[in-house]
Design an enzyme around this catalytic site. Sequence first.
Site, PDB file in Angstrom:
ATOM      1  N   CYS A  30      -1.222  -2.962   8.271  1.00 12.27           N
ATOM      2  CA  CYS A  30      -0.675  -3.141   9.614  1.00 12.27           C
ATOM      3  C   CYS A  30      -0.757  -1.850  10.428  1.00 12.27           C
ATOM      4  CB  CYS A  30       0.777  -3.621   9.531  1.00 12.27           C
ATOM      5  SG  CYS A  30       1.862  -2.488   8.643  1.00 12.27           S
ATOM      6  N   GLU A  73       0.815  -1.207   0.000  1.00  8.84           N
ATOM      7  CA  GLU A  73       0.000   0.000   0.000  1.00  8.84           C
ATOM      8  C   GLU A  73       0.856   1.268   0.000  1.00  8.84           C
ATOM      9  OE1 GLU A  73      -0.661  -1.875   4.139  1.00  8.84           O
ATOM     10  OE2 GLU A  73       0.267  -2.425   2.224  1.00  8.84           O
ATOM     11  N   ARG A  95       9.371 -25.490  -6.237  1.00 12.12           N
ATOM     12  CA  ARG A  95      10.507 -25.251  -5.341  1.00 12.12           C
ATOM     13  C   ARG A  95      10.767 -23.760  -5.164  1.00 12.12           C
ATOM     14  NH1 ARG A  95      15.193 -29.360  -7.532  1.00 12.12           N
ATOM     15  NH2 ARG A  95      14.213 -31.338  -6.900  1.00 12.12           N
TER      16      ARG A  95
END
Length: 372
Positions: free
Chosen positions: A79, A56, A189
Amino acid sequence: MTDRAPDLHYMTLALRLAAKGQGTTSPNPMVGAVVVRQGRIIGQGFHLRPGTPHAEILALRQAGDRARGATLYITLEPCCHLRKRTPPCIPEILRARVRRVVMAMQDPNPLVKGKGAAALRRAGLSVTVGVARSEAEELNKSYGHWIKTGRPYVTLKAGMTLDGKLATATGESRWITSAASRREVHQLRRSADAVLVGVGTVLADDPSLTARTGPQLKKLVLQQPLRIVVDSLLRTPLKAQVLAQQDKAKTIIVTTAPVPAARRSTLQKKGIEILTLPALQGRVSLSALLRELGRRGIMSLLVEGGSEVNAAMLKAKLINHVRLYMAPLLLGGQNAKGLIGGESPARLAGAIVLRHVVTRSVGHDVVVEGDL
């Protein structure tokens, strides 16, 4: 388009951006963001690796002053805590003065869950949560599992014949599956934080366990998974390929045995870490190993066998997903290695049942995968 259609459209774009961080963001989640104003995209970004700006922030920086009054689409709740390398994102979103924030899903991390959305609503922003939620949860299933359990999300992968054989009676296994399948496995992987095998596979096949690309799969990709060898008695040869190229791909040998000083010194000079864990019935405790990997921020683990490691992981109920590449070959015989070692259950009720099964073709092989 319906009222919801634009949200779904832009969130789908944000999810595609997020997926570009696959294999590089751990222990952070993959996140993408798009800033939209009056039907035009004015900023976009995705999180690349820990310590770098979040999606963001990159999208808002690209939008600049045009972000005022715009809508921010983000695949994961932003967050709001300080226990990380980068500053919290909520203050930056508020400073950008966007009008609305659309999130695909809440962050399952207790430090964030619900708090980011609540902070934005308290500041007067319009907040929508749940657009393309299932797609976002699938993209970050490893992160969600790691947050919930403290262990990596584990995928068991194998290439086998139609009758379930991993190799001939003499151990020959190159190549059972097609080149197309092998290319896909290298992508698998590449997206994993770590790849695990038992010492039996090292002794039989001498794999490098690196992720490679190119027409002949000879070019190493930049971001390599951690290579892990479960070797209770420390039998891994010093010249094994899995111990080579430590400047490109690190290796851990997991053992229960005390390491003689001379051998430890030789391995350390090659850059090899020796991890000694408690024994369970004379072998490495796989549960203890997964807890340790989780503590180190390993969110996704690819298990490439062989049969004894497969059996032990399944018995301990440590496998989350199974992906089998089945070639149109039949080997037969009781002396050829099968997918799962050990004893078979006496009754069908003891069989392991896969859920959400998907089948598809890759080259001339058939892929069967599902969850446990």
